[in-house]
Design an enzyme around this catalytic site. Structure first.
Site, PDB file in Angstrom:
ATOM      1  N   GLU A 243      98.175 -25.491  77.651  1.00  0.00           N
ATOM      2  CA  GLU A 243      99.192 -24.468  77.943  1.00  0.00           C
ATOM      3  C   GLU A 243     100.258 -24.398  76.861  1.00  0.00           C
ATOM      4  O   GLU A 243     100.838 -23.350  76.615  1.00  0.00           O
ATOM      5  CB  GLU A 243      99.876 -24.757  79.291  1.00  0.00           C
ATOM      6  CG  GLU A 243      99.213 -24.010  80.431  1.00  0.00           C
ATOM      7  CD  GLU A 243      99.973 -24.113  81.747  1.00  0.00           C
ATOM      8  OE1 GLU A 243      99.311 -23.944  82.764  1.00  0.00           O
ATOM      9  OE2 GLU A 243     101.194 -24.368  81.767  1.00  0.00           O
TER      10      GLU A 243
ATOM     11  N   HIS B 207      77.464 -41.944  79.595  1.00  0.00           N
ATOM     12  CA  HIS B 207      76.136 -41.610  80.109  1.00  0.00           C
ATOM     13  C   HIS B 207      76.012 -40.130  80.436  1.00  0.00           C
ATOM     14  O   HIS B 207      75.089 -39.734  81.143  1.00  0.00           O
ATOM     15  CB  HIS B 207      75.830 -42.477  81.337  1.00  0.00           C
ATOM     16  CG  HIS B 207      75.819 -43.936  80.985  1.00  0.00           C
ATOM     17  ND1 HIS B 207      74.687 -44.606  80.585  1.00  0.00           N
ATOM     18  CD2 HIS B 207      76.838 -44.838  80.914  1.00  0.00           C
ATOM     19  CE1 HIS B 207      75.001 -45.866  80.309  1.00  0.00           C
ATOM     20  NE2 HIS B 207      76.307 -46.033  80.495  1.00  0.00           N
TER      21      HIS B 207
ATOM     22  N   LYS C 179      99.422 -14.880  87.346  1.00  0.00           N
ATOM     23  CA  LYS C 179     100.307 -14.939  88.525  1.00  0.00           C
ATOM     24  C   LYS C 179     100.704 -13.511  88.931  1.00  0.00           C
ATOM     25  O   LYS C 179     100.667 -13.147  90.104  1.00  0.00           O
ATOM     26  CB  LYS C 179     101.587 -15.734  88.221  1.00  0.00           C
ATOM     27  CG  LYS C 179     101.410 -17.246  88.192  1.00  0.00           C
ATOM     28  CD  LYS C 179     102.783 -17.933  88.063  1.00  0.00           C
ATOM     29  CE  LYS C 179     102.671 -19.437  88.025  1.00  0.00           C
ATOM     30  NZ  LYS C 179     103.945 -20.148  88.020  1.00  0.00           N
TER      31      LYS C 179
HETATM   32  O1  PA5 Z   1     103.632 -25.771  82.931  1.00  0.00           O
HETATM   33  C1  PA5 Z   1     103.912 -24.826  83.662  1.00  0.00           C
HETATM   34  O2  PA5 Z   1     105.016 -24.271  83.598  1.00  0.00           O
HETATM   35  C2  PA5 Z   1     102.947 -24.297  84.717  1.00  0.00           C
HETATM   36  O3  PA5 Z   1     101.699 -24.831  84.615  1.00  0.00           O
HETATM   37  C3  PA5 Z   1     103.527 -24.575  86.088  1.00  0.00           C
HETATM   38  O4  PA5 Z   1     103.724 -25.951  86.238  1.00  0.00           O
HETATM   39  C4  PA5 Z   1     102.639 -24.070  87.204  1.00  0.00           C
HETATM   40  O5  PA5 Z   1     102.279 -22.739  86.984  1.00  0.00           O
HETATM   41  C5  PA5 Z   1     103.366 -24.189  88.546  1.00  0.00           C
HETATM   42  O6  PA5 Z   1     104.593 -23.531  88.468  1.00  0.00           O
HETATM   43  P1  PA5 Z   1     105.754 -23.785  89.493  1.00  0.00           P
HETATM   44  O7  PA5 Z   1     106.188 -25.205  89.391  1.00  0.00           O
HETATM   45  O8  PA5 Z   1     106.809 -22.830  89.101  1.00  0.00           O
HETATM   46  O9  PA5 Z   1     105.192 -23.500  90.845  1.00  0.00           O
END
Ligand code: PA5
Length: 473
Positions: free
Chosen positions: A299, A328, A442
């Site tokens: 990410e 394996h 989202k």
């Molecule tokens: O790293 C990030 O920002 C995302 O992966 C969020 O952690 C994930 O989408 C969950 O978001 P939130 O904590 O706002 O529910």
């Protein structure tokens, strides 16, 4: 005095990063010291960028600025440990992967199966998916009247987590009436999003995700610390380990900065066509570190544009693997497959258990050679042998070693990878701290479910090419 305040303990527990097998003297096509030297100006610029942005990278301060938060978390954790049988985290992505990784690393490997007196705290369930079968099955194994739920969402709006909260609230209300609020702790932004509104309206106990601490960089704030403390983990030691690594990694000299060196090597490897980064811990306790890292690396670095707006499409694909299990299933590919990956092994000097391999079939030499050794020797030999085979086949690899798995070393590991990721982001010239690609999904979900304000997105979805029957067989 706690052990992590002692210099000798810190030195003894310092992580080691061995990158011999990334280098040209060890693998054909490896990186030369001259190549690194030729990039010195870029490394210096990136290091300066890290310093300049330190003020906005609030996750870097978490080891140093949470004294009051730690007190509040430990007090709440004690209350939960004393009064509840089960602790359920509702969250996804950065709100779940850190808590899962740290719990697996620092608690008994069969924690939930232990009798409660050995656990000393509630069972832990981290619900990071919304598979309806999984949701239903949870309520078949917990008694909500004896369960504390920790709903974690920094944005306070993630559909998955908010749906889970709706479900849990409803079930709790049916059983407990107004008493439901005593079974929910919220962890969210202090002002933005819907969870903080709910939390204020119903007077829920609330912990805050500080500004400047993004989801995947949030394990060391209340997102991760509450679940850890509830399960008996020494969160001060975890933070001390992270702080120790942060201090080690302040130098601009990549030859003495393990995080910067790892990032520099991975980015050089990408230039040489290694677009895959396999993380292979040789310890079940560290298995989910690879999951946590996969999100952090993917990410943070998978970006379409540079910070100057030019096209980027950067990133290196993280792959999760486990030693020895995946020897394996995957190592055949890692030795004989394409030269498109770097393997990052994670080793442990001293496992928390020692198990001997006994004698039983001494008359069969091909079995008996194992007897008299330990599982510890066996797993170390297999790690060494795999590193050897991967190197011999000409594939770049490096090894991070933890002297042992404890809160101090796990804190170091988290910090090491966070800094490696941030430095790689600087080298790539991208914003490592946003996730527009995740937001797109989202927003499309909101539009499909009819959320107010998403009409344009719905129109866009409706206008997308329709699937053709001839391509579905
Ligand atoms: O790293 C990030 O920002 C995302 O992966 C969020 O952690 C994930 O989408 C969950 O978001 P939130 O904590 O706002 O529910």
């Amino acid at each position: 005095m706690k052990r992590f305040a002692c210099e000798a303990f810190k030195k003894e527990m310092r992580l080691r990063v061995d990158f011999n097998n990334m280098m040209s003297g060890f693998v054909k096509g490896g990186i030369t010291p001259e190549e690194l030297e030729a990039n010195a100006a870029a490394y210096e610029a990136a290091a300066k960028g890290m310093d300049e942005k330190r003020g906005s990278m609030k996750w870097r301060e978490l080891p140093f600025n949470q004294d009051e938060v730690i007190k509040a978390i430990n007090a709440k954790a004690k209350d939960i440990r004393d009064n509840f049988d089960d602790f359920v985290v509702l969250g996804i992505g950065g709100s779940a992967l850190g808590p899962i990784a740290v719990h697996q690393a620092l608690c008994h490997l069969r924690y939930n199966d232990l009798p409660s007196e050995r656990r000393g705290g509630p069972r832990l369930f981290i619900e990071d998916n919304i598979d309806p079968e999984r949701m239903e099955s949870l309520f078949e194994v917990i008694d909500v009247e004896h369960t504390m739920f920790n709903v974690i969402t920094k944005s306070g709006s993630t559909s998955e987590t908010m749906s889970q909260l709706l479900l849990v609230t409803n079930i709790l209300r049916e059983k407990l009436g107004d008493g439901w609020t005593g079974h929910v702790v919220a962890t969210t932004d202090h002002s933005k999003g819907n969870l903080i509104k709910i939390s204020k309206e119903f007077g829920l106990d609330t912990f805050y995700v500080p500004d400047g601490v993004g989801g995947r960089f949030s394990e060391l704030c209340p997102v991760g610390l509450l679940a850890a403390a509830v399960c008996g983990i020494d969160i001060e030691e975890l933070l001390a380990g992270a702080g120790y690594m942060d201090e080690i990694c302040r130098t601009h000299d990549i030859w003495h900065n393990p995080a910067y060196m790892m990032a520099a090597l991975q980015m050089k490897a990408v230039e040489k066509g290694c677009n895959i980064n396999v993380m292979m811990p040789y310890a079940d306790s560290l298995k989910y570190m690879a999951d946590w890292f996969a999100q952090l690396w993917a990410e943070s670095l998978g970006k379409a544009v540079h910070t100057d707006g030019s096209t980027a499409h950067t990133g290196q694909t993280p792959v999760k693997s486990l030693g020895v299990t995946d020897q394996h299933s995957q190592v055949q590919l890692y030795t004989e497959g394409p030269f498109d990956k770097v393997i990052t092994f994670i080793g442990v000097d001293k496992y928390r258990s020692t198990v001997e391999i006994p004698h039983a079939y001494d008359s069969i030499p091909d079995v008996a050679f194992l007897s008299g050794h330990t599982f510890n020797e066996l797993i170390k030999c297999e790690q060494f042998a795999t590193e050897y085979a991967v190197r011999k086949s000409g594939h770049m690899n490096c090894t991070v070693t933890l002297p042992e798995v404890n809160a101090f070393t796990v804190g170091q590991l988290l910090c090491l990878f966070q800094l490696e990721t941030a430095f790689a982001g600087e080298l790539l010239g991208i914003n490592a701290f946003d996730q527009p690609g995740v937001e797109e999904g989202k927003n499309a979900t909101y539009a499909l479910l009819g959320k107010h304000g998403y009409d344009e997105k719905k129109k866009e979805l409706d206008a997308a090419p329709k699937k053709e029957a001839r391509y579905i067989i």
